[in-house]
Design an enzyme around this catalytic site. Structure first.
Site, PDB file in Angstrom:
ATOM      1  N   LYS A  44       0.855  -1.183   0.000  1.00 17.18           N
ATOM      2  CA  LYS A  44       0.000   0.000   0.000  1.00 17.18           C
ATOM      3  C   LYS A  44       0.892   1.235   0.000  1.00 17.18           C
ATOM      4  O   LYS A  44       1.975   1.237   0.597  1.00 17.18           O
ATOM      5  CB  LYS A  44      -0.882  -0.023   1.265  1.00 17.18           C
ATOM      6  CG  LYS A  44      -1.680   1.243   1.536  1.00 17.18           C
ATOM      7  CD  LYS A  44      -2.772   1.483   0.520  1.00 17.18           C
ATOM      8  CE  LYS A  44      -3.484   2.822   0.774  1.00 17.18           C
ATOM      9  NZ  LYS A  44      -4.345   3.188  -0.369  1.00 17.18           N
ATOM     10  N   CYS A 128      -2.374   9.994  -6.148  1.00 16.04           N
ATOM     11  CA  CYS A 128      -3.444   9.718  -5.185  1.00 16.04           C
ATOM     12  C   CYS A 128      -4.543  10.774  -5.298  1.00 16.04           C
ATOM     13  O   CYS A 128      -4.281  11.962  -5.152  1.00 16.04           O
ATOM     14  CB  CYS A 128      -2.932   9.697  -3.752  1.00 16.04           C
ATOM     15  SG  CYS A 128      -4.319   9.513  -2.598  1.00 16.04           S
TER      16      CYS A 128
HETATM   17  O1  RRO Z   1      -5.588   5.591  -0.367  1.00 20.36           O
HETATM   18  C1  RRO Z   1      -6.282   6.035  -1.313  1.00 20.36           C
HETATM   19  O2  RRO Z   1      -7.329   6.674  -1.120  1.00 20.36           O
HETATM   20  C2  RRO Z   1      -5.882   5.848  -2.709  1.00 20.36           C
HETATM   21  C3  RRO Z   1      -4.613   6.091  -3.191  1.00 20.36           C
HETATM   22 BR1  RRO Z   1      -3.187   6.561  -2.101  1.00 20.36          BR
HETATM   23  C4  RRO Z   1      -4.351   5.984  -4.587  1.00 20.36           C
HETATM   24  O3  RRO Z   1      -3.245   6.208  -5.081  1.00 20.36           O
HETATM   25  N1  RRO Z   1      -5.367   5.635  -5.387  1.00 20.36           N
HETATM   26  C5  RRO Z   1      -6.615   5.379  -4.917  1.00 20.36           C
HETATM   27  O4  RRO Z   1      -7.508   5.055  -5.704  1.00 20.36           O
HETATM   28  N2  RRO Z   1      -6.853   5.489  -3.575  1.00 20.36           N
END
Ligand code: RRO
Length: 310
Positions: A44, A128
């Site tokens: 993640k 993100c």
């Molecule tokens: O954690 C998120 O809300 C998230 C991230 Br970091 C990302 O790069 N892409 C996404 O769809 N959710």
């Protein structure tokens, strides 16, 4: 039939592994990926400090795909660095995704990770969509150039970047021209399509709580966009930059399409969330069956060889 490939300087036994995001936050989840047929273990996206993320419900899926506004929940980058040695037992590459909330944070994390052994590559997330008040770096070309200027100084581990989807031919060219100036080893296309909206007609309500329901869209909804981004960057980037496909791949045929567009490997996001770690073995078998039908022995037999209509 041989599915082996490379991601930058890193060799993989197969071309299918997990996308950063779903079920790759905890030690147990990463171990599960380790035990599966996933060709690598990708974490993640991590930040300087632990984050609990946005309020729930923050993930929703239907038959066509997913929407999320997780808000970067993760254990903090040091946690993922500390796991690197124990992840070696799975005999596959270990990749850490980094998504600092500022350039300064990214530099601190990359500098420290540079000193850590047994990390095979870093995927720097420039896309993100879900942290309120933080724009997606990949949509700001000037900012992307500033970030790459600084982060490329830390290059002991293979460095790749994860991009948001683009929708305009000029934008593909502008971003490719920037990336081509730096020693980036791979580019992952694409992150979720940011700030979509999924609605429940019965309740006349949005399906996730953060940001009034706006969130990143994945799954079938985004496959044509993902394929277009893989194709464009395959054609526009230097030959020594590998393209990693991500977006809408849920079976062997989808993975084949990504590779035909130029992907060296393909990540599974929404479908891994839905099906769990058994998806990697299933998709690998499906890809091998399709390759057998077509008399292909290796990825290189069809990688990038998408044909136009003459
Ligand atoms: O954690 C998120 O809300 C998230 C991230 Br970091 C990302 O790069 N892409 C996404 O769809 N959710």
């Amino acid at each position: 039939i041989n599915l082996s490939t490379t991601v930058g300087a890193v060799s993989l036994n197969s071309c299918i592994y997990n996308a950063s995001g779903p079920k790759c936050t905890t030690k147990e989840e990463l171990e599960n990926i380790g035990k599966s047929f996933s060709a690598a273990i990708l974490t993640k996206s991590s930040t300087l400090e632990l984050r609990t993320g946005n309020p729930s419900p923050r993930y929703f899926e239907n038959e066509l795909g997913s929407i999320n506004s997780m808000g970067l929940p993760n254990q903090g980058y040091q946690f993922y660095a500390d796991l690197a040695t124990s992840m070696q037992q799975y005999n596959k590459p270990y990749f850490i995704s980094v998504a600092g909330l500022s350039l300064e944070n990214n530099l601190v994390m990359l500098k420290h990770l540079n000193q850590v052994d047994n990390i095979d590559a870093i995927e720097l997330n420039l896309s993100c969509p879900n942290v309120p008040g933080k724009p997606q770096t990949g949509y700001d070309f000037e900012r992307t150039q500033q970030v790459l200027d600084q982060v490329c100084k830390f290059d002991r581990h293979s460095l790749g970047i994860k991009l948001p989807p683009y929708f305009d031919l000029i934008h593909f060219r502008q971003m490719a021209d920037i990336i081509n100036q730096y020693p980036i080893k791979f580019v992952t296309c694409v992150n979720s399509i940011g700030n979509g909206l999924v609605i429940d007609v019965n309740t006349e309500q949005v399906v996730i709580k953060p940001k009034n329901g706006f969130g990143g869209v994945g799954g079938d909804y985004i496959k044509p966009t993902a394929l277009a981004n893989v194709r464009q960057f395959y054609l526009l980037l230097r030959d020594d930059i590998d393209i990693i496909g991500s977006g809408g791949a849920k079976n062997g045929s989808d993975v084949f399409e990504h590779i035909l567009c130029g992907a060296s490997a393909v990540q599974i996001g929404t479908q891994y969330m839905r099906e769990g770690a058994n998806c990697f073995e299933r998709i690998e078998k499906e890809l091998k069956n399709l390759m057998a039908q077509k008399n292909y022995q290796s990825i290189d037999d069809f990688k990038g060889k998408l044909q136009s209509i003459s």
